[in-house]
Design a protein around this motif. Structure first.
Motif, PDB file in Angstrom:
ATOM      1  N   SER A 231       0.981  -1.291  -0.082  1.00  0.00           N
ATOM      2  CA  SER A 231      -0.014  -0.009   0.244  1.00  0.00           C
ATOM      3  C   SER A 231       0.808   1.365  -0.093  1.00  0.00           C
ATOM      4  O   SER A 231       0.791   2.155  -0.686  1.00  0.00           O
ATOM      5  CB  SER A 231      -1.023   0.048   1.232  1.00  0.00           C
ATOM      6  N   TYR A 232       1.952   1.155   0.849  1.00  0.00           N
ATOM      7  CA  TYR A 232       2.861   2.403   0.712  1.00  0.00           C
ATOM      8  C   TYR A 232       3.266   2.600  -0.548  1.00  0.00           C
ATOM      9  O   TYR A 232       3.477   3.731  -1.001  1.00  0.00           O
ATOM     10  CB  TYR A 232       3.985   1.996   1.985  1.00  0.00           C
TER      11      TYR A 232
ATOM     12  N   LEU B 110      -0.812   3.351   6.578  1.00  0.00           N
ATOM     13  CA  LEU B 110      -0.606   3.592   7.693  1.00  0.00           C
ATOM     14  C   LEU B 110      -1.756   2.688   8.856  1.00  0.00           C
ATOM     15  O   LEU B 110      -1.482   2.275   9.741  1.00  0.00           O
ATOM     16  CB  LEU B 110      -1.010   5.198   8.192  1.00  0.00           C
ATOM     17  N   GLN B 111      -3.080   2.275   8.174  1.00  0.00           N
ATOM     18  CA  GLN B 111      -4.000   1.795   8.939  1.00  0.00           C
ATOM     19  C   GLN B 111      -3.402   0.394   9.148  1.00  0.00           C
ATOM     20  O   GLN B 111      -3.441  -0.520  10.181  1.00  0.00           O
ATOM     21  CB  GLN B 111      -5.187   1.586   8.015  1.00  0.00           C
TER      22      GLN B 111
ATOM     23  N   LYS C 151      -0.021  -3.098  16.824  1.00  0.00           N
ATOM     24  CA  LYS C 151      -0.825  -3.690  17.766  1.00  0.00           C
ATOM     25  C   LYS C 151      -0.707  -5.081  18.129  1.00  0.00           C
ATOM     26  O   LYS C 151      -0.607  -5.504  19.315  1.00  0.00           O
ATOM     27  CB  LYS C 151      -2.505  -3.363  17.137  1.00  0.00           C
ATOM     28  N   LEU C 152      -0.249  -5.695  16.944  1.00  0.00           N
ATOM     29  CA  LEU C 152      -0.012  -7.123  17.235  1.00  0.00           C
ATOM     30  C   LEU C 152       1.534  -7.299  17.978  1.00  0.00           C
ATOM     31  O   LEU C 152       1.624  -8.273  18.804  1.00  0.00           O
ATOM     32  CB  LEU C 152       0.160  -7.780  15.901  1.00  0.00           C
ATOM     33  N   GLU C 153       2.426  -6.531  17.417  1.00  0.00           N
ATOM     34  CA  GLU C 153       3.601  -6.787  18.260  1.00  0.00           C
ATOM     35  C   GLU C 153       4.164  -5.027  18.438  1.00  0.00           C
ATOM     36  O   GLU C 153       4.796  -4.543  17.622  1.00  0.00           O
ATOM     37  CB  GLU C 153       4.718  -7.301  17.060  1.00  0.00           C
ATOM     38  N   PRO C 154       3.819  -4.680  19.603  1.00  0.00           N
ATOM     39  CA  PRO C 154       3.918  -3.220  20.092  1.00  0.00           C
ATOM     40  C   PRO C 154       5.452  -3.032  20.244  1.00  0.00           C
ATOM     41  O   PRO C 154       5.958  -1.857  20.570  1.00  0.00           O
ATOM     42  CB  PRO C 154       2.975  -3.298  21.221  1.00  0.00           C
TER      43      PRO C 154
ATOM     44  N   LYS D 202       6.500   2.771   9.748  1.00  0.00           N
ATOM     45  CA  LYS D 202       5.441   3.854  10.015  1.00  0.00           C
ATOM     46  C   LYS D 202       6.385   5.082   9.744  1.00  0.00           C
ATOM     47  O   LYS D 202       5.895   6.075   9.074  1.00  0.00           O
ATOM     48  CB  LYS D 202       4.811   3.736  11.050  1.00  0.00           C
ATOM     49  N   GLY D 203       7.497   5.155  10.328  1.00  0.00           N
ATOM     50  CA  GLY D 203       8.213   6.450  10.425  1.00  0.00           C
ATOM     51  C   GLY D 203       8.476   6.767   8.548  1.00  0.00           C
ATOM     52  O   GLY D 203       8.587   7.887   8.234  1.00  0.00           O
TER      53      GLY D 203
END
Length: 455
Positions: free
Chosen positions: A287-288, A297-298, A305-308, A317-318
């Motif tokens: 997607s990116y 991002l989603q 959330k799965l592996e914080p 994400k960065g």
């Protein structure tokens, strides 16, 4: 994730930056090949091969494994203990054992001293410059024109590299035997190497122009493969499974590479019904790469959330935020990535660039970026991009002499010795004696010699 698709302006003279590749990634002209730097993948490969390297009498810190983005199937050793692996080889492989088997074979070439032509290629050079030098020397060998090494590629890069990197059948058999010994000494199944070679066996009868680079530079023969299979069949380790953790890392590696290099294919390989983490990883990256900011991002947030505590999801994400022009917002996820992977120089580089890009006139931010970059130097001593970023940060702080020192170091890493010496000589006169940057400038002059005033 430090498979960062960023382009830096550098002083490099024979490698062109690409719009595709990440931090530290450059391609030889018209080659379609680029160096990939990715902390996660490199760390995982080091994990898989640490025992094999120990069995070969080497430490992981002594052997560099460098990925080259190319659909070709190849691996080679050059410039000392540097193993270059094409992403096409990983894509063709079926399991982690095959990748480890190929690396064990390449370690056999190192241990066997089959590297005389490439021994001096890597001195004081970045990996990108090393690849360019290999291409140039290969062109010179293939054409008989010594000027080809300096002028660039005068024939196809593949042909040049094949001429330069080709091993004899005797050397190949020797590397096979050594690789088998390293694998078994490490307590690993040796089955991966012959099964991978078996995937290429049919190419032996093809014209050279239709063979994979690995076959052209590593001559195959049925006898050679049969000899390996015979040894494997007699090994009590033949059916020993690899650690499940390695299998998971291998699956993530393949997913990550596909997401970055072939995002349009992700949907076929990883349909939405596949909820495994590798599949979700590939879809987030795809997607990116397809410029879908919100879905990227989603999907990345779902992975976090799965592996914080997974640094590579924060890194992704960065990177997404930075590449979409949100440098200030990218700082926080990069900081978390550094928190969970403090020894990753590549991630610190990405954080530093985000800090620099979002600093404005904030001197504290620039100093923080410099601190991260100087820490990153310890983990990435061959990175020319760190030098460029340090020069940028010091330049924005108005410290031009300090900035020029790092430009001089960058020039040296790219082989521009006279330019490095010239800048160091000029800058040395402008810096406080015995300051850290003055000592760096003096080191350059000590390495290169006084600049030629006539040039």
């Amino acid at each position: 994730m430090t498979y960062q698709f960023r382009t830096y302006v550098t002083l490099i003279t024979f490698l062109a930056s690409t719009t595709l590749m990440p931090t530290g990634s450059y391609a030889a002209p018209d080659s379609g090949q680029s160096i990939i730097r990715d902390t996660e993948i490199e760390k995982d490969i080091q994990n898989w091969t640490g025992g094999v390297m120990n069995a070969a009498g080497m430490k992981s810190s002594q052997v560099n494994i460098i990925l080259i983005q190319s659909p070709d199937v190849n691996a080679f050793v050059a410039g000392g203990a540097n193993i270059f692996i094409y992403t096409g080889l990983i894509d063709l492989s079926d399991n982690v054992g095959q990748v480890v088997g190929v690396i064990a074979h390449e370690l056999g070439h190192i241990a066997g001293g089959h590297l005389s032509r490439t021994a001096d290629v890597g001195k004081n050079a970045s990996f990108e410059a090393m690849l360019g030098a290999i291409v140039g020397i290969g062109a010179a060998i293939a054409t008989g024109n010594s000027g080809a090494a300096a002028a660039g590629i005068s024939i196809g890069q593949g042909q040049a590299m094949n001429k330069f990197l080709a091993f004899s059948r005797v050397q190949e058999s020797s590397a096979d035997q050594a690789g088998f010994r390293f694998l078994t000494t490490a307590g690993l199944s040796p089955e991966g190497l012959p099964t991978f070679l078996g995937k290429l066996e049919s190419q032996e009868l093809l014209p050279a122009s239709q063979q994979s680079p690995f076959v052209r530079t590593h001559p195959l023969s049925r006898d050679r493969i049969e000899a390996l299979k015979h040894k494997v069949d007699e090994s009590p380790l033949k059916t020993k499974a690899f650690p499940s953790e390695w299998d998971d890392q291998y699956a993530r590696t393949k997913a990550k590479l596909l997401g970055f290099t072939s995002p349009m294919q992700v949907g076929y390989k990883y349909p939405s019904s596949d909820n495994s983490i590798p599949a979700q990883y590939a879809r987030a990256i795809s997607s990116y790469r397809l410029n879908q900011l919100a879905p990227a991002l989603q999907k990345t947030d779902a992975l976090i959330k799965l592996e914080p505590k997974n640094p590579y999801f924060y890194e992704l994400k960065g990177q997404i935020l930075y590449e979409f022009g949100k440098a200030a917002q990218s700082v926080e996820p990069y900081e978390k990535a550094v928190l969970y992977a403090p020894d990753s120089g590549l991630i610190r580089m990405a954080l530093a660039q985000s800090l620099i890009e979002s600093s404005g006139s904030n001197m504290a931010k620039l100093q923080t970026a410099i601190d991260h970059l100087k820490r990153a130097e310890k983990d990435e001593p061959r990175s020319a991009q760190i030098k460029r970023l340090l020069a940028t940060a010091y330049g924005r702080m108005g410290k031009e002499p300090e900035a020029r020192v790092y430009l001089a170091e960058e020039a040296l890493m790219h082989g521009n010795r006279q330019e490095a010496a010239r800048m160091a000589d000029v800058t040395l006169k402008q810096l406080p004696p015995n300051s850290p940057e003055a000592l760096r400038a003096q080191d350059i002059i000590n390495t290169v010699g006084e600049p030629d005033k006539n040039k």
